[in-house]
Design a protein around this motif. Structure first.
Motif, short mmCIF file in Angstrom:
data_model
loop_
_atom_site.label_atom_id
_atom_site.label_comp_id
_atom_site.label_asym_id
_atom_site.label_seq_id
_atom_site.Cartn_x
_atom_site.Cartn_y
_atom_site.Cartn_z
N SER A 1 -8.36 -8.08 -3.45
CA SER A 1 -8.90 -6.74 -3.17
C SER A 1 -10.39 -6.86 -2.84
O SER A 1 -10.95 -5.99 -2.17
N TRP A 2 -11.01 -7.92 -3.37
CA TRP A 2 -12.47 -8.06 -3.26
C TRP A 2 -12.92 -9.22 -2.40
O TRP A 2 -14.08 -9.30 -2.02
N VAL A 3 -12.03 -10.19 -2.13
CA VAL A 3 -12.41 -11.31 -1.26
C VAL A 3 -11.25 -11.61 -0.33
O VAL A 3 -10.14 -11.91 -0.79
N PHE B 1 0.82 -1.22 0.00
CA PHE B 1 0.00 0.00 0.00
C PHE B 1 0.86 1.27 0.00
O PHE B 1 0.84 2.05 -0.95
N PHE B 2 1.68 1.44 1.06
CA PHE B 2 2.41 2.72 1.15
C PHE B 2 3.48 2.83 0.07
O PHE B 2 3.77 3.94 -0.40
N GLY B 3 4.08 1.71 -0.34
CA GLY B 3 5.07 1.75 -1.42
C GLY B 3 4.42 2.19 -2.73
O GLY B 3 4.95 3.04 -3.46
N THR B 4 3.26 1.63 -3.01
CA THR B 4 2.53 2.00 -4.23
C THR B 4 2.10 3.46 -4.16
O THR B 4 2.20 4.20 -5.15
N LEU B 5 1.65 3.88 -2.99
CA LEU B 5 1.26 5.29 -2.82
C LEU B 5 2.44 6.22 -3.05
O LEU B 5 2.34 7.22 -3.79
N ALA C 1 -6.90 -4.57 -0.71
CA ALA C 1 -8.17 -3.84 -0.67
C ALA C 1 -7.89 -2.34 -0.52
O ALA C 1 -8.51 -1.51 -1.20
N ALA C 2 -6.95 -2.02 0.35
CA ALA C 2 -6.59 -0.60 0.53
C ALA C 2 -6.01 -0.03 -0.76
O ALA C 2 -6.29 1.11 -1.15
N SER C 3 -5.22 -0.84 -1.47
CA SER C 3 -4.60 -0.36 -2.71
C SER C 3 -5.64 -0.20 -3.82
O SER C 3 -5.48 0.63 -4.71
N TRP C 4 -6.70 -1.00 -3.76
CA TRP C 4 -7.79 -0.84 -4.74
C TRP C 4 -8.46 0.52 -4.52
O TRP C 4 -8.69 1.28 -5.47
N SER C 5 -8.74 0.82 -3.25
CA SER C 5 -9.35 2.11 -2.94
C SER C 5 -8.44 3.26 -3.39
O SER C 5 -8.89 4.24 -4.00
N LEU C 6 -7.17 3.11 -3.09
CA LEU C 6 -6.18 4.11 -3.51
C LEU C 6 -6.20 4.29 -5.04
O LEU C 6 -6.18 5.41 -5.55
N THR C 7 -6.26 3.17 -5.74
CA THR C 7 -6.26 3.21 -7.21
C THR C 7 -7.46 3.99 -7.73
O THR C 7 -7.35 4.80 -8.66
N ASN C 8 -8.62 3.75 -7.11
CA ASN C 8 -9.82 4.46 -7.54
C ASN C 8 -9.68 5.97 -7.31
O ASN C 8 -10.07 6.78 -8.15
N ALA C 9 -9.12 6.32 -6.16
CA ALA C 9 -8.94 7.75 -5.87
C ALA C 9 -7.93 8.38 -6.83
O ALA C 9 -8.16 9.48 -7.36
N LEU C 10 -6.84 7.67 -7.08
CA LEU C 10 -5.83 8.19 -8.01
C LEU C 10 -6.43 8.38 -9.41
O LEU C 10 -6.14 9.35 -10.11
N ARG C 11 -7.27 7.43 -9.81
CA ARG C 11 -7.86 7.48 -11.16
C ARG C 11 -8.64 8.78 -11.35
O ARG C 11 -8.50 9.46 -12.37
N VAL C 12 -9.45 9.11 -10.34
CA VAL C 12 -10.28 10.31 -10.44
C VAL C 12 -9.41 11.57 -10.37
O VAL C 12 -9.59 12.52 -11.12
N GLU C 13 -8.42 11.53 -9.47
CA GLU C 13 -7.59 12.73 -9.28
C GLU C 13 -6.67 12.98 -10.48
O GLU C 13 -6.36 14.13 -10.79
N LEU C 14 -6.24 11.91 -11.13
CA LEU C 14 -5.27 12.08 -12.23
C LEU C 14 -5.94 12.22 -13.59
O LEU C 14 -5.27 12.63 -14.55
N ALA C 15 -7.22 11.91 -13.69
CA ALA C 15 -7.89 12.01 -15.00
C ALA C 15 -7.78 13.42 -15.60
O ALA C 15 -7.45 13.55 -16.78
N PRO C 16 -8.01 14.48 -14.81
CA PRO C 16 -7.90 15.82 -15.42
C PRO C 16 -6.48 16.16 -15.89
O PRO C 16 -6.31 17.05 -16.71
N ARG C 17 -5.49 15.42 -15.39
CA ARG C 17 -4.12 15.66 -15.85
C ARG C 17 -3.78 14.78 -17.06
O ARG C 17 -2.63 14.76 -17.51
N GLY C 18 -4.76 14.00 -17.51
CA GLY C 18 -4.55 13.18 -18.70
C GLY C 18 -3.89 11.85 -18.43
O GLY C 18 -3.47 11.16 -19.37
N THR C 19 -3.79 11.47 -17.15
CA THR C 19 -3.14 10.19 -16.82
C THR C 19 -4.20 9.09 -16.64
O THR C 19 -5.12 9.23 -15.83
N LEU C 20 -4.05 8.03 -17.40
CA LEU C 20 -4.92 6.85 -17.27
C LEU C 20 -4.43 6.02 -16.08
O LEU C 20 -3.24 5.70 -16.00
N VAL C 21 -5.34 5.67 -15.17
CA VAL C 21 -4.96 4.81 -14.03
C VAL C 21 -5.68 3.46 -14.19
O VAL C 21 -6.90 3.40 -14.25
#
Ligand SMILES: NC(=O)c1ccc[n+]([C@@H]2O[C@H](COP(=O)([O-])OP(=O)(O)OC[C@H]3O[C@@H](n4cnc5c(N)ncnc54)[C@H](OP(=O)(O)O)[C@@H]3O)[C@@H](O)[C@H]2O)c1
Length: 241
Positions: A133-135, A103-107, A148-168
């Protein structure tokens, strides 16, 4: 984004899924592949640029970000499994290590490379997650929680980085035929299959990769009763309420 001509960095590229990612990126025409590993002596693939990187080290990450400032595709692959349950074993030590790495390394990698990706036109950030992440797997509870925590992080990153043009892209494989799943019996997906599906998703701008039937079944079951994913609860009987 095109894989051909991309500048990729793969963490944990010395073995397992990461080494396959690095090889396929070279084969698919990436302009440059930074193969990151804790011990660069263990990198054997031709055509890659070795980078020393422990994703739990802030100094290593800062040095890698400074050196690899042309990256357009980051693959956060490095991860560990300690097979520690929530109640037995050393959940404190092993569980913390799993969170620190998975989690923290990926973050930390995502925070360091998000501005680089944006500065290079957007690009893509891939997080290798898991079906867990799901079971939750009780015998591997701490690992499951870290994914599971990294999945949540991924979802947050996806939304935050979309306006910068980065696909997550979040990748959720069932068991893969690598060292870290050697303890598991039963069918396993080939690492090349996971890496190919992931690079295809990046190429076509897809957000999520469910690499196999296990992954697809488990995600679908999230919509049902909790006992669909944990049938032993039925056998155990309902607790008194
Ligand atoms: N295998 C499966 O069944 C499965 C299923 C779903 C998801 N995944 C995920 O897929 C990814 C790759 O796993 P794998 O199956 O290829 O495992 P693996 O064969 O055990 O390889 C793990 C890789 O991560 C590296 N690594 C571990 N801690 C690191 C750190 N702190 N900094 C940098 N690198 C580190 C390892 O480097 P060293 O050689 O230095 O240890 C190794 O290169 C992981 O995120 C894993 O959770 C695996």
């Amino acid at each position: 984004m095109d894989i051909e001509g991309s500048v990729a960095l793969v963490t944990g590229a010395n073995r397992g899924l990461g080494s396959v990612f690095a090889r396929l990126l070279v084969e698919r025409g990436a302009a440059k592949v930074y193969a990151a590993a804790r011990n660069t002596d263990t990198l054997t693939l031709d055509g890659v640029i070795p980078v020393h990187l422990d994703i739990t080290s802030a100094a290593d990450i800062a040095a890698a970000a400074q050196r690899c400032d042309d990256v357009t595709l980051l693959i956060n692959n490095a991860g560990i499994t300690t097979r520690t349950s929530a109640l037995a074993g050393d959940a404190d030590e092993a569980g913390h290590r799993e969170m620190e790495t998975n989690f923290f390394g990926t973050l930390a990698m995502s925070r360091a490379f998000a501005p680089i990706l944006a500065g290079n036109g957007g690009g893509a950030l891939v997080n290798i997650l898991s079906v867990v992440s799901w079971v939750a797997r009780p015998a591997n509870a701490m690992y499951s929680a870290s994914k599971a925590a990294s999945w949540s992080l991924t979802n947050a990153l996806r939304v935050e980085l979309a306006p910068r043009g980065t696909l997550v892209v979040g990748v959720h494989p069932g068991p893969i035929d690598t060292d870290s799943a050697a303890f598991l019996d039963g069918p396993k997906i080939a690492p090349a299959d996971v890496a190919t599906q992931t690079l295809d998703a990046v190429q076509h701008g897809r957000y999520e990769v469910l690499t196999d039937d296990t992954s697809r079944r488990v995600k679908a079951a999230l919509a049902g009763d909790v006992t669909e994913l944990y049938p032993s609860l039925i056998r155990a009987g309902a607790p008194a309420r």
